[in-house]
Each structure stands twice: as structure tokens, then as C-alpha cells.
Design an enzyme around this catalytic site. Structure first.
Site, PDB file in Angstrom:
ATOM      1  N   SER A 161       0.795   8.783   2.786  1.00  0.00           N
ATOM      2  CA  SER A 161      -0.408   8.107   3.313  1.00  0.00           C
ATOM      3  C   SER A 161      -0.796   8.774   4.625  1.00  0.00           C
ATOM      4  O   SER A 161       0.019   8.829   5.553  1.00  0.00           O
ATOM      5  CB  SER A 161      -0.120   6.634   3.597  1.00  0.00           C
ATOM      6  N   GLU A 171      -1.333   7.645  10.195  1.00  0.00           N
ATOM      7  CA  GLU A 171       0.104   7.326  10.152  1.00  0.00           C
ATOM      8  C   GLU A 171       0.892   8.595  10.480  1.00  0.00           C
ATOM      9  O   GLU A 171       1.962   8.571  11.078  1.00  0.00           O
ATOM     10  CB  GLU A 171       0.481   6.826   8.750  1.00  0.00           C
ATOM     11  N   ARG A 212       4.962   0.061  10.136  1.00  0.00           N
ATOM     12  CA  ARG A 212       4.872   1.494  10.502  1.00  0.00           C
ATOM     13  C   ARG A 212       4.973   1.676  12.021  1.00  0.00           C
ATOM     14  O   ARG A 212       4.288   2.518  12.606  1.00  0.00           O
ATOM     15  CB  ARG A 212       3.565   2.113   9.998  1.00  0.00           C
TER      16      ARG A 212
HETATM   17  P1  FAD Z   1       9.453  14.341  10.207  1.00  0.00           P
HETATM   18  O1  FAD Z   1       8.138  14.497   9.579  1.00  0.00           O
HETATM   19  O2  FAD Z   1      10.315  15.530  10.331  1.00  0.00           O
HETATM   20  O3  FAD Z   1       9.256  13.697  11.658  1.00  0.00           O
HETATM   21  C1  FAD Z   1       8.443  12.565  11.835  1.00  0.00           C
HETATM   22  C2  FAD Z   1       8.436  12.174  13.315  1.00  0.00           C
HETATM   23  O4  FAD Z   1       9.724  11.705  13.695  1.00  0.00           O
HETATM   24  C3  FAD Z   1       8.139  13.343  14.249  1.00  0.00           C
HETATM   25  O5  FAD Z   1       7.399  12.870  15.353  1.00  0.00           O
HETATM   26  C4  FAD Z   1       9.506  13.817  14.686  1.00  0.00           C
HETATM   27  O6  FAD Z   1       9.514  14.489  15.940  1.00  0.00           O
HETATM   28  C5  FAD Z   1      10.268  12.502  14.759  1.00  0.00           C
HETATM   29  N1  FAD Z   1      11.701  12.646  14.471  1.00  0.00           N
HETATM   30  C6  FAD Z   1      12.245  13.078  13.300  1.00  0.00           C
HETATM   31  N2  FAD Z   1      13.584  13.011  13.366  1.00  0.00           N
HETATM   32  C7  FAD Z   1      13.893  12.527  14.597  1.00  0.00           C
HETATM   33  C8  FAD Z   1      15.135  12.242  15.256  1.00  0.00           C
HETATM   34  N3  FAD Z   1      16.312  12.449  14.677  1.00  0.00           N
HETATM   35  N4  FAD Z   1      15.082  11.738  16.525  1.00  0.00           N
HETATM   36  C9  FAD Z   1      13.871  11.553  17.142  1.00  0.00           C
HETATM   37  N5  FAD Z   1      12.690  11.818  16.569  1.00  0.00           N
HETATM   38  C10 FAD Z   1      12.698  12.301  15.305  1.00  0.00           C
HETATM   39  N6  FAD Z   1       6.681   6.742   4.479  1.00  0.00           N
HETATM   40  C11 FAD Z   1       6.890   5.429   4.249  1.00  0.00           C
HETATM   41  O7  FAD Z   1       7.167   4.668   5.184  1.00  0.00           O
HETATM   42  N7  FAD Z   1       6.795   4.905   2.998  1.00  0.00           N
HETATM   43  C12 FAD Z   1       6.494   5.647   1.916  1.00  0.00           C
HETATM   44  O8  FAD Z   1       6.415   5.135   0.817  1.00  0.00           O
HETATM   45  C13 FAD Z   1       6.281   7.046   2.120  1.00  0.00           C
HETATM   46  N8  FAD Z   1       5.966   7.841   1.076  1.00  0.00           N
HETATM   47  C14 FAD Z   1       5.743   9.173   1.273  1.00  0.00           C
HETATM   48  C15 FAD Z   1       5.428   9.964   0.173  1.00  0.00           C
HETATM   49  C16 FAD Z   1       5.200  11.321   0.333  1.00  0.00           C
HETATM   50  C17 FAD Z   1       4.860  12.164  -0.873  1.00  0.00           C
HETATM   51  C18 FAD Z   1       5.323  11.907   1.629  1.00  0.00           C
HETATM   52  C19 FAD Z   1       5.119  13.384   1.802  1.00  0.00           C
HETATM   53  C20 FAD Z   1       5.629  11.120   2.731  1.00  0.00           C
HETATM   54  C21 FAD Z   1       5.839   9.737   2.573  1.00  0.00           C
HETATM   55  N9  FAD Z   1       6.162   8.898   3.650  1.00  0.00           N
HETATM   56  C22 FAD Z   1       6.390   7.566   3.436  1.00  0.00           C
HETATM   57  C23 FAD Z   1       6.216   9.432   5.015  1.00  0.00           C
HETATM   58  C24 FAD Z   1       7.566  10.073   5.394  1.00  0.00           C
HETATM   59  O9  FAD Z   1       8.317  10.380   4.252  1.00  0.00           O
HETATM   60  C25 FAD Z   1       8.400   9.164   6.282  1.00  0.00           C
HETATM   61  O10 FAD Z   1       7.692   8.859   7.469  1.00  0.00           O
HETATM   62  C26 FAD Z   1       9.741   9.798   6.689  1.00  0.00           C
HETATM   63  O11 FAD Z   1      10.553   8.856   7.338  1.00  0.00           O
HETATM   64  C27 FAD Z   1       9.579  11.034   7.564  1.00  0.00           C
HETATM   65  O12 FAD Z   1      10.838  11.651   7.667  1.00  0.00           O
HETATM   66  P2  FAD Z   1      10.994  13.162   8.101  1.00  0.00           P
HETATM   67  O13 FAD Z   1      12.432  13.419   8.297  1.00  0.00           O
HETATM   68  O14 FAD Z   1      10.291  14.035   7.149  1.00  0.00           O
HETATM   69  O15 FAD Z   1      10.250  13.142   9.507  1.00  0.00           O
HETATM   70  N1  EPU Z   2      -6.353   1.508  -3.584  1.00  0.00           N
HETATM   71  C1  EPU Z   2      -7.620   1.860  -4.007  1.00  0.00           C
HETATM   72  N2  EPU Z   2      -7.878   3.201  -4.157  1.00  0.00           N
HETATM   73  C2  EPU Z   2      -6.960   4.157  -3.931  1.00  0.00           C
HETATM   74  C3  EPU Z   2      -5.674   3.792  -3.511  1.00  0.00           C
HETATM   75  C4  EPU Z   2      -5.378   2.453  -3.330  1.00  0.00           C
HETATM   76  O1  EPU Z   2      -8.464   1.024  -4.216  1.00  0.00           O
HETATM   77  O2  EPU Z   2      -7.296   5.348  -4.111  1.00  0.00           O
HETATM   78  C5  EPU Z   2      -6.046   0.073  -3.425  1.00  0.00           C
HETATM   79  C6  EPU Z   2      -5.699  -0.620  -4.749  1.00  0.00           C
HETATM   80  O3  EPU Z   2      -6.244  -1.908  -4.700  1.00  0.00           O
HETATM   81  C7  EPU Z   2      -4.199  -0.758  -4.680  1.00  0.00           C
HETATM   82  C8  EPU Z   2      -3.957  -0.913  -3.187  1.00  0.00           C
HETATM   83  O4  EPU Z   2      -4.943  -0.083  -2.590  1.00  0.00           O
HETATM   84  O5  EPU Z   2      -3.751  -1.863  -5.387  1.00  0.00           O
HETATM   85  C9  EPU Z   2      -2.576  -0.486  -2.721  1.00  0.00           C
HETATM   86  O6  EPU Z   2      -2.309   0.847  -3.142  1.00  0.00           O
HETATM   87  P1  EPU Z   2      -0.808   1.377  -3.277  1.00  0.00           P
HETATM   88  O7  EPU Z   2       0.034   0.389  -4.013  1.00  0.00           O
HETATM   89  O8  EPU Z   2      -0.854   2.773  -3.779  1.00  0.00           O
HETATM   90  O9  EPU Z   2      -0.261   1.339  -1.795  1.00  0.00           O
HETATM   91  P2  EPU Z   2      -0.908   1.728  -0.413  1.00  0.00           P
HETATM   92  O10 EPU Z   2      -1.217   0.470   0.336  1.00  0.00           O
HETATM   93  O11 EPU Z   2      -2.015   2.703  -0.576  1.00  0.00           O
HETATM   94  C10 EPU Z   2       1.342   1.662   0.873  1.00  0.00           C
HETATM   95  C11 EPU Z   2       2.087   2.573   1.792  1.00  0.00           C
HETATM   96  C12 EPU Z   2       2.847   3.626   1.004  1.00  0.00           C
HETATM   97  C13 EPU Z   2       3.826   2.922   0.074  1.00  0.00           C
HETATM   98  C14 EPU Z   2       3.033   2.003  -0.864  1.00  0.00           C
HETATM   99  C15 EPU Z   2       3.946   1.177  -1.762  1.00  0.00           C
HETATM  100  C16 EPU Z   2       0.897   2.587   3.885  1.00  0.00           C
HETATM  101  C17 EPU Z   2       0.008   3.339   4.808  1.00  0.00           C
HETATM  102  N3  EPU Z   2       1.186   3.186   2.744  1.00  0.00           N
HETATM  103  O12 EPU Z   2       0.325   2.465   0.266  1.00  0.00           O
HETATM  104  O13 EPU Z   2       3.577   4.423   1.915  1.00  0.00           O
HETATM  105  O14 EPU Z   2       4.569   3.842  -0.674  1.00  0.00           O
HETATM  106  O15 EPU Z   2       2.236   1.090  -0.075  1.00  0.00           O
HETATM  107  O16 EPU Z   2       4.559   0.187  -1.009  1.00  0.00           O
HETATM  108  O17 EPU Z   2       1.334   1.488   4.219  1.00  0.00           O
HETATM  109  C18 EPU Z   2       3.402   6.337   3.296  1.00  0.00           C
HETATM  110  O18 EPU Z   2       3.576   5.568   4.255  1.00  0.00           O
HETATM  111  O19 EPU Z   2       3.295   7.585   3.436  1.00  0.00           O
HETATM  112  C19 EPU Z   2       3.341   5.775   1.951  1.00  0.00           C
HETATM  113  C20 EPU Z   2       3.132   6.513   0.868  1.00  0.00           C
END
Ligand code: FAD
Ligand code: EPU
Length: 337
Positions: free
Chosen positions: A237, A333, A163
Site C-alpha cells: 500500500s 505509508e 501504521r
Molecule cells: P524497510 O523497507 O527496509 O524499512 C522501513 C523503514 O524502517 C525505514 O525507514 C528503515 O530505515 C526503518 N528500519 C528498518 N529496519 C530498522 C531497524 N532494525 N531499526 C530501525 N529502523 C529500521 N505492511 C503491512 O503492515 N501490512 C501488509 O499487509 C503489507 N503488505 C505488503 C505487501 C507488499 C507486496 C509489500 C512490498 C509491502 C507490504 N507491506 C505491508 C509493507 C512492508 O512489508 C512492511 O512495512 C515491512 O515491515 C517493512 O519491512 P522492511 O524490513 O522491508 O523495512
Molecule cells: N478497494 C477498492 N478498490 C481497490 C482496492 C480496494 O474499492 O482497488 C476497497 C474495497 O472495498 C475493499 C477495501 O478497499 O474491500 C479493502 O481492500 P483490501 O482488503 O485490499 O485492503 P486495503 O484496505 O486496501 C489494507 C492494508 C494492507 C493489508 C490489507 C489486508 C493499509 C494501508 N493497507 O489494505 O496492507 O494487507 O488491508 O488487511 O492499511 C500494506 O500496508 O502495505 C498493505 C498491503
């Protein structure tokens, strides 16, 4: 470029925060950004907006919000083994994943259904289910917001980490990312060991999966626990999974045998923030219009009408209680604006 004033951003951030931007423009080409540099627009407060899925607005934005809509996917290079594609920063990430799967190009299927735009993907090195963007990214193209010049950085110069990247560190607010290059395989190496992917595949009777099957499995798993931002405001997250010393891990594990860890480096391990938050009793708890999600404690949600400050207050309470219980400090994050 049409400038709008007092633009409401509720539909433009997945938390659904009802805030306004004093000024708002949409850019569709790198040249428009260069013009904005010439007009000194980046010398005053600005915010680059992609899909708004990793941002918590805590107030109206007293500056210009620049929505990135630079589109286009093109083939840069093709060999027998792989392809390199250039993707415009304003493309939707998940649509890009589906496009690559349609072409049978492998590498980002585990990153299915991550919201947001391609331009933000290198900033926090998006990751899920055992794959990170850094595994396929070759270059990031951007405009330097001081000089207006176009530059690119190779994978190693992006200094990707969990991240993290150079764009969250020394280049923060200094560049506008216009596109990325990804190298994708024609001969696939599947990543099936993380989480519930194998279980999900076997539950639907697949033992020889394609990249499409893996994508479908990831989508299914994600939909089963992560709230859909269209139905319930959130930013995924809220905190990063903390990296702690092995010594502290052993100490916590003594009284919590169910605690699992993921390797980080020789001295440290990564633990699940969701576990820590759940153990502190926050999972499913609703406070006013916000709370920690009932199926995933790490996701803070907006039940409707919450303000950014309300979410931030909850986040700070969670940080404090996790610190008191486990001596671990959670870091957001989400980008707090
Ligand atoms: P924004 O929210 O629009 O911007 C994020 C940041 O980047 C801001 O600081 C913005 O100014 C900057 N920025 C955006 N575009 C540019 C650009 N072109 N140039 C310079 N700066 C820029 N993230 C994960 O890593 N893994 C996951 O599994 C994951 N799951 C998610 C699930 C849900 C339901 C949600 C809501 C979010 C999740 N995220 C996850 C977080 C998010 O989707 C990612 O961080 C994504 O890359 C953000 O993209 P965005 O375009 O929405 O960025
Ligand atoms: N867990 C709990 N309680 C909860 C949630 C999670 O105990 O309420 C524990 C469980 O042991 C579970 C473990 O956490 O097995 C991991 O949970 P999960 O697989 O849901 O993944 P995470 O570590 O919570 C991360 C990323 C996610 C990504 C998933 C899958 C971060 C901060 N988050 O979540 O990314 O989708 O792994 O790879 O690294 C995001 O960045 O926004 C995001 C959703």
C-alpha cells in the site's frame, strides 16, 4: 565489517529503484552497531535497511546504508498457555511466521507473506487481515544511536497505532532495533472475520481450520491481488487508509452508497484509500513506467525503469485528485528517502 562504496541498491528495495548508496555495510550483531556509535557514524547521514519493502528511494543515497542481518530466534519463556520468543531484527518476517506455525504457536498467522524483516515490523506496527503486530508483541529491543546503550520498550511504551508507533515519531532515526519479543499462544484464538478469509477456507472445504490453514488462506488471498515484488516492483500500500470524521464520511456516503468504513474511534472512521483512488479513475492507469495496480489501486508499481521521482509525481497527482473529489488527504505509508 566490510564497507562497500557506490553500492547498487536495485535488488535491495522491492520497488526496484536503481539507486546507489555512497557507503554500505552489513551488520550481524548489536556489538557492531555499538562500535559504529563509538565511531560517530550515526552523526552523518545514514539509513537502516531491512528488506527494503517499505521504502521509496528518490535519489542516490549520499551517506551510509546499514543493512541489518542480526539473526536468531530463541525461546525466552514457556508456560502451559503460551511461549515468548526473541527474534533477531534481521530475520525475514514471513520465515518467522512459518517457523511459529511449524511449532504450532499461534498469533501471527494472519500476518503471513508480509515482506521485510522483523526489525521493521514494530515501526509501522504491521497489520493485515484483522491482526496487528501490537497484538502479540511484548518488547522491542534497540540501541540508542546517541549513547550506544541497549534499551527495550514494552508494548504500551511503543505507543502503537494504525501504521504508527513511537519509532515513527519521537524515536525516528534515533534507534537501531535489534530484536523483538513476541508472545504466542499454544491454545489458539483464530481471527477469521476479516475480509475473505472465511470464503477462502470454505472454498477449499475447511470448516475447522488450524493456524496453518489460516496462514495458507491469507497467502492465497494476498497472492490473488497484491503484485509479487519479484515480478513487479512495489512497496505494498503506497498510502495509509485515511481516518476521517463521521460527518465527512456521511457526506461522501450520500452520493456513494457503496462506500464502506471501519471503526476508528467515537468521532472518526477509517475508509479504504483504494476505493477513493479507484473512484478517481486511477486504478490500472499506467503513466510512463509507473502506475496504480490493476487489481489493487492502493499499490503503486514500477513497470521497469521508473525513478522514485516518477512514482512520487504520480503519488502527488493522486493525492490532489482525491482531495479535490472527496476533501480527504491521503498520507503515504511508504518511507520516502
Ligand atoms: P524497510 O523497507 O527496509 O524499512 C522501513 C523503514 O524502517 C525505514 O525507514 C528503515 O530505515 C526503518 N528500519 C528498518 N529496519 C530498522 C531497524 N532494525 N531499526 C530501525 N529502523 C529500521 N505492511 C503491512 O503492515 N501490512 C501488509 O499487509 C503489507 N503488505 C505488503 C505487501 C507488499 C507486496 C509489500 C512490498 C509491502 C507490504 N507491506 C505491508 C509493507 C512492508 O512489508 C512492511 O512495512 C515491512 O515491515 C517493512 O519491512 P522492511 O524490513 O522491508 O523495512
Ligand atoms: N478497494 C477498492 N478498490 C481497490 C482496492 C480496494 O474499492 O482497488 C476497497 C474495497 O472495498 C475493499 C477495501 O478497499 O474491500 C479493502 O481492500 P483490501 O482488503 O485490499 O485492503 P486495503 O484496505 O486496501 C489494507 C492494508 C494492507 C493489508 C490489507 C489486508 C493499509 C494501508 N493497507 O489494505 O496492507 O494487507 O488491508 O488487511 O492499511 C500494506 O500496508 O502495505 C498493505 C498491503
Amino acid at each position: 565489517m566490510k564497507k562497500e562504496f557506490n553500492k547498487n541498491l536495485t535488488q535491495l528495495n522491492t520497488f526496484g529503484m536503481s539507486v546507489t548508496a555512497k557507503e554500505f555495510v552489513t551488520v550481524t550483531s548489536p556489538d557492531q552497531i555499538k562500535d559504529m556509535v563509538k565511531q560517530s557514524i550515526f552523526k552523518s547521514p545514514f539509513f537502516i535497511l531491512g528488506g527494503g519493502s517499505n521504502v521509496l528511494f528518490t535519489d542516490d543515497f549520499d551517506g551510509i546504508v546499514i543493512k541489518n542481518e542480526i539473526k536468531g530466534i530463541r525461546l525466552v519463556k514457556e508456560t502451559e498457555k503460551d511461549v515468548t520468543i526473541h527474534v533477531g531484527a534481521g530475520e525475514n518476517w514471513h520465515d518467522t511466521v512459518l517457523y511459529t506455525i511449524d511449532h504450532n504457536w499461534g498469533g501471527i498467522e494472519n500476518l503471513s507473506l508480509i515482506p521485510g524483516c522483523v526489525g521493521a515490523s514494530p515501526i509501522q506496527n504491521i497489520g493485515a487481515y484483522g491482526v496487528e503486530l501490537k497484538d502479540v508483541l511484548t518488547h522491542v529491543h534497540f540501541i540508542d544511536l546517541q549513547s550506544g546503550e541497549e534499551h527495550s520498550l514494552s508494548n504500551v511504551d511503543c505507543k502503537f497505532g494504525y501504521r504508527n508507533s513511537v519509532f515513527k515519531q519521537v524515536l525516528k532515526n534515533k534507534v537501531f532495533i535489534t530484536g523483538v519479543e513476541l508472545r504466542l499462544s499454544k491454545q489458539h484464538t483464530l481471527h477469521l472475520t476479516y475480509g475473505a478469509i472465511m470464503d477462502q477456507l470454505s472454498s477449499v472445504g475447511i470448516d475447522n481450520p488450524t493456524i496453518k490453514d489460516v496462514s495458507d488462506a491469507v497467502i492465497e488471498i494476498r497472492q490473488s491481488k497484491l503484485p509479487d515484488p519479484n515480478a513487479l516492483g512495489n512497496s505494498g500500500s503506497f498510502f495509509k487508509n485515511p481516518v476521517i470524521s463521521k460527518t465527512l464520511f456521511d457526506e461522501i456516503k450520500k452520493s456513494n452508497p457503496d462506500l464502506r468504513c471501519y471503526p476508528s474511534d467515537e468521532l472518526n472512521v477509517k475508509i479504504a484509500a483504494g476505493w477513493l483512488i479507484e473512484k478517481c479513475g486511477w486504478k490500472g492507469k499506467k503513466i510512463g513506467n509507473t502506475g496504480s495496480h490493476a487489481k489493487q489501486a492502493l499499490v503503486l508499481v514500477n513497470y521497469g525503469g521508473a525513478t522514485g521521482l516518477e512514482v512520487l509525481t504520480l503519488a502527488n497527482k493522486i493525492i490532489k485528485s482525491v482531495e479535490e473529489a472527496f476533501n480527504v488527504t491521503l498520507e503515504p505509508e511508504v518511507n520516502i528517502v
